[in-house]
Structure formats: C-alpha cells, structure tokens
Scaffold this motif. Sequence first.
Motif, PDB file in Angstrom:
ATOM      1  N   ASP A 222      -9.404   3.335  -0.044  1.00 60.24           N
ATOM      2  CA  ASP A 222      -9.878   3.621  -1.399  1.00 60.24           C
ATOM      3  C   ASP A 222      -9.876   2.355  -2.248  1.00 60.24           C
ATOM      4  N   MET A 223      -8.797   1.566  -2.110  1.00 59.12           N
ATOM      5  CA  MET A 223      -8.599   0.395  -2.950  1.00 59.12           C
ATOM      6  C   MET A 223      -7.985  -0.730  -2.124  1.00 59.12           C
ATOM      7  N   VAL A 224      -8.051  -1.953  -2.657  1.00 55.09           N
ATOM      8  CA  VAL A 224      -7.354  -3.102  -2.098  1.00 55.09           C
ATOM      9  C   VAL A 224      -6.466  -3.682  -3.192  1.00 55.09           C
ATOM     10  N   THR A 225      -5.194  -3.867  -2.873  1.00 55.13           N
ATOM     11  CA  THR A 225      -4.295  -4.562  -3.797  1.00 55.13           C
ATOM     12  C   THR A 225      -4.048  -5.965  -3.245  1.00 55.13           C
ATOM     13  N   TYR A 226      -3.769  -6.867  -4.156  1.00 56.91           N
ATOM     14  CA  TYR A 226      -3.644  -8.284  -3.803  1.00 56.91           C
ATOM     15  C   TYR A 226      -2.366  -8.831  -4.423  1.00 56.91           C
ATOM     16  N   PRO A 257     -14.759  -2.586   1.500  1.00 56.47           N
ATOM     17  CA  PRO A 257     -15.703  -1.490   1.278  1.00 56.47           C
ATOM     18  C   PRO A 257     -15.385  -0.775  -0.033  1.00 56.47           C
ATOM     19  N   ASP A 258     -16.301   0.066  -0.455  1.00 60.09           N
ATOM     20  CA  ASP A 258     -16.113   0.798  -1.710  1.00 60.09           C
ATOM     21  C   ASP A 258     -16.451   2.275  -1.489  1.00 60.09           C
ATOM     22  N   PRO A 259     -15.613   2.990  -0.713  1.00 59.69           N
ATOM     23  CA  PRO A 259     -15.965   4.358  -0.320  1.00 59.69           C
ATOM     24  C   PRO A 259     -16.040   5.337  -1.482  1.00 59.69           C
ATOM     25  N   LEU A 260     -15.352   5.044  -2.580  1.00 56.00           N
ATOM     26  CA  LEU A 260     -15.339   5.977  -3.713  1.00 56.00           C
ATOM     27  C   LEU A 260     -16.208   5.497  -4.873  1.00 56.00           C
ATOM     28  N   ASN A 261     -16.961   4.430  -4.658  1.00 57.18           N
ATOM     29  CA  ASN A 261     -17.826   3.878  -5.716  1.00 57.18           C
ATOM     30  C   ASN A 261     -17.042   3.526  -6.977  1.00 57.18           C
ATOM     31  N   LEU A 262     -15.913   2.879  -6.774  1.00 55.51           N
ATOM     32  CA  LEU A 262     -15.095   2.427  -7.906  1.00 55.51           C
ATOM     33  C   LEU A 262     -15.544   1.066  -8.421  1.00 55.51           C
ATOM     34  N   ARG A 266     -11.874  -1.087  -7.717  1.00 60.65           N
ATOM     35  CA  ARG A 266     -11.189  -0.770  -6.458  1.00 60.65           C
ATOM     36  C   ARG A 266     -10.184  -1.845  -6.081  1.00 60.65           C
ATOM     37  N   ILE A 267     -10.097  -2.907  -6.869  1.00 61.22           N
ATOM     38  CA  ILE A 267      -9.202  -4.035  -6.597  1.00 61.22           C
ATOM     39  C   ILE A 267      -8.236  -4.187  -7.755  1.00 61.22           C
ATOM     40  N   LEU A 268      -6.966  -4.466  -7.422  1.00 59.49           N
ATOM     41  CA  LEU A 268      -6.032  -4.870  -8.484  1.00 59.49           C
ATOM     42  C   LEU A 268      -5.075  -5.906  -7.939  1.00 59.49           C
ATOM     43  N   ILE A 269      -4.595  -6.745  -8.831  1.00 59.38           N
ATOM     44  CA  ILE A 269      -3.538  -7.702  -8.486  1.00 59.38           C
ATOM     45  C   ILE A 269      -2.213  -6.972  -8.633  1.00 59.38           C
ATOM     46  N   SER A 270      -1.536  -6.778  -7.504  1.00 55.40           N
ATOM     47  CA  SER A 270      -0.286  -6.025  -7.530  1.00 55.40           C
ATOM     48  C   SER A 270       0.910  -6.907  -7.871  1.00 55.40           C
ATOM     49  N   SER A 296     -11.745 -10.209 -16.453  1.00 58.20           N
ATOM     50  CA  SER A 296     -13.155 -10.620 -16.406  1.00 58.20           C
ATOM     51  C   SER A 296     -13.793 -10.290 -15.067  1.00 58.20           C
ATOM     52  N   ALA A 297     -12.982 -10.278 -14.008  1.00 57.67           N
ATOM     53  CA  ALA A 297     -13.500  -9.952 -12.676  1.00 57.67           C
ATOM     54  C   ALA A 297     -13.700  -8.450 -12.493  1.00 57.67           C
ATOM     55  N   GLY A 298     -13.338  -7.665 -13.503  1.00 58.97           N
ATOM     56  CA  GLY A 298     -13.554  -6.228 -13.443  1.00 58.97           C
ATOM     57  C   GLY A 298     -12.473  -5.453 -12.728  1.00 58.97           C
ATOM     58  N   LEU A 299     -11.334  -6.094 -12.440  1.00 64.36           N
ATOM     59  CA  LEU A 299     -10.261  -5.431 -11.699  1.00 64.36           C
ATOM     60  C   LEU A 299      -9.637  -4.306 -12.516  1.00 64.36           C
ATOM     61  N   LEU A 300      -8.959  -3.395 -11.810  1.00 61.66           N
ATOM     62  CA  LEU A 300      -8.259  -2.312 -12.498  1.00 61.66           C
ATOM     63  C   LEU A 300      -7.084  -2.842 -13.294  1.00 61.66           C
ATOM     64  N   GLY A 301      -6.402  -3.865 -12.771  1.00 60.54           N
ATOM     65  CA  GLY A 301      -5.254  -4.376 -13.502  1.00 60.54           C
ATOM     66  C   GLY A 301      -4.558  -5.500 -12.771  1.00 60.54           C
ATOM     67  N   ALA A 302      -3.436  -5.945 -13.361  1.00 57.57           N
ATOM     68  CA  ALA A 302      -2.591  -6.971 -12.765  1.00 57.57           C
ATOM     69  C   ALA A 302      -1.148  -6.684 -13.167  1.00 57.57           C
TER      70      ALA A 302
END
Length: 361
Positions: A222-226, A257-262, A266-270, A296-302
């Motif tokens: 669903d998502m990738v955390t970094y 991938p973006d299976p849920l069209n987020l 779909r990415i956040l800095i954890s 600015s990169a459009g991430l969910l958060g950090a």
Amino acid sequence: MALPFQAGITHTDGQYGFTSENFLVEGAQKIVDLGAPAIFLYMTPNFRSSYPDRGGQMWPATNPASLTELAQTAPFQQVFNMPFKTIVITAYGMVNGDNFALMGSDPNAAAAEEKEFYDFARYLYSTFAGSGKTFIIKHWEGDFIGLGGFDPSQDIPATAVSEMINWLKARQRGITRARQDAGNPQGIGVFNAVECSLVLDLARGQSKVRVINAVVPQVAPDMVTYSSWDSSMQGSDPASAAAAINLALDTIKKYAPDPLNLGNRRILISEYGLYENNRPTETVWREQTILETAKSAGLLGAFFWELFDNECTDSSGNYFPIGSLPGDPVRPQNGNCDGLSVIRPDGSTSPALTVMASYWH
C-alpha cells in the motif's frame, strides 16, 4: 487521503522520562501536549522493555498472544484513543516476531503472519471506523534487515530477498483482505508499508540490490516508508541537503507501485534525526530542509526521531536504561546523548520543536 502533511514524533526506547506512569502512555501524552497530530510507535514482543511500566502496572500479567491482544491492552487503548490523526507502527507479530527467515524454513509461517496481520487490521477497522485516524503498519529498516547488518557496501543476498518478499507479501495479503472484508469503510485508513533504509547509493547510480528495487515491486505494498538517514544527513547547506533527499525520493517514486492510487502520499519519511549535540549549528536549517522537501515532494509526512533520546551512553560507552526517572541513580544528562530528541534529559526542548510545530496548524 485528504490528510494535510503530517509532521510526527517517534516514541520508543527513550532512555529517560519524567513521570512514573507507563512509559508508552507518558510519551504519547507528551506528544499530544506538544500539539503533534501524528505519532510513530512500536508494537512488538519486546513491548515491556520498549515501554516499561515503572509505577503504572498497566501491562497485563501474561503476554498477549497476538498484535490484536496487544492493541487491546490498557496502554495501547489509551494511546489509540488520543487525538492523533496518524499512527505509524513498527509491528512484529507475537507468532513469528521479526524472524523473516522462517518464511524459507517453516511452511506455516507465512499463513500465520497473514492471519495475525489480517486480524489486527480487522480489529483496527472495526474499532476506529469513522474516527478519521490513519494507521500505517510497517517493519523496521528493511535494507538492514536484509543485509543482516549495517554494511552498505554489500548487496542483500538472494535468499534474504526471497524470504523478505514472502514475508511482506503475507503481511500485505492480510491487510488487503481485512480492508475488503471490512467493506472499505470510510473515515479510517489502515495501510501496510514496506520500509527502505538504503536508497541514495542506488539513486546515485550504483548497481545495488536494495529493498526498493528488489522487494517493493514484488510486494506492491500500500505504502513505502523511508528511514532516511542515508540522505537526510547529507549536504552542508539547504540546497545540497534538499538535492540528496529529492534524489532518494525520486528513486522511491520510480520503483514503488501505487495499488491504491494514493499518488505521492503513498510515501512517507518514517525516520529523520538531527544529532543536535554533535552538529549543533545544523538543527534548524536541516530540519526545515527535510520537512520542506518532504512536503514539496507530496509525501504523507515525516517523523522526527525522537521524543526522548535513545542514544545516550555513559563514559564507558554503556547505554542508559529505558525510561529512567529524575532521581534514579543511573540517568543520562544532556551531554550523554546524541541530541536525537525533542525533549532533553533536563526537560528543555530542542529548537527542532519550533520548526515542526509550524506544520501542526
């Protein structure tokens, strides 16, 4: 997801605290009091040591048999019902723990993993439907798990890649089925995430076997955390620091991938941190750069590592005990720590707090 950018704070394994209540509850309440809408915490078989009870006596006498049972303990109930919009969880099941190698040796391990994460996600959907909360369920730093250590010159071995794919697919299947069986309810998000911790070497053109290129496309999470230490500590000024982070983020976007069209949500800095005691002149500009670049990169958060410093050592190099209290014979002072904290051992706050607080309103 209609969430604004989430600037959150981590709470786990901090080596000091200030009250005698359960350490999970103390830290989470402090994060609420500071004003943060998002928290990152741990749910693992080691919950008693990560979050000692101290005077609280809130943990049950017997160990929970599953993540769902752990979620139903008094401390986690209290935290989940605090006014957090986003809760990021490093979760390991009570059945397999963090032993992903079982996926290659135990024919029942993947099914057990899938069931435990299915049940946990179903519990979250049924309990918090309509709450507006988002739960992101992930594992610890994937590249270091796969490498079995911290040597970035190495590639993740093929066996570990295969086992990680099987392990993370099982978690994803469980959460996907839970979402479907719950009827895709509104007003709640429960997402499975795969976590990367080495991206920049690949982004800079090195031929590396990493989680982002070898595991993530196969799992389609669903998502990738970094966990962004490899890029977010680069550079000597805002421009060079932002360039390194963006290079890593663009590489994640390329492979994820973006299976849920987020979209980029779909990415956040954890994880990011500032080593304030070792790099005191960087605290404000570097945090501004990390948060501005992520937003600015459009991430969910950090998420800032962390509320209370977990990297405090005495003169012999020994770590201090988790959750030590004022007056305890063994407790760190500010100078014992790396400066990975919002609140220092003496109770003062990092200038990083003012920077992240600007994202909370």
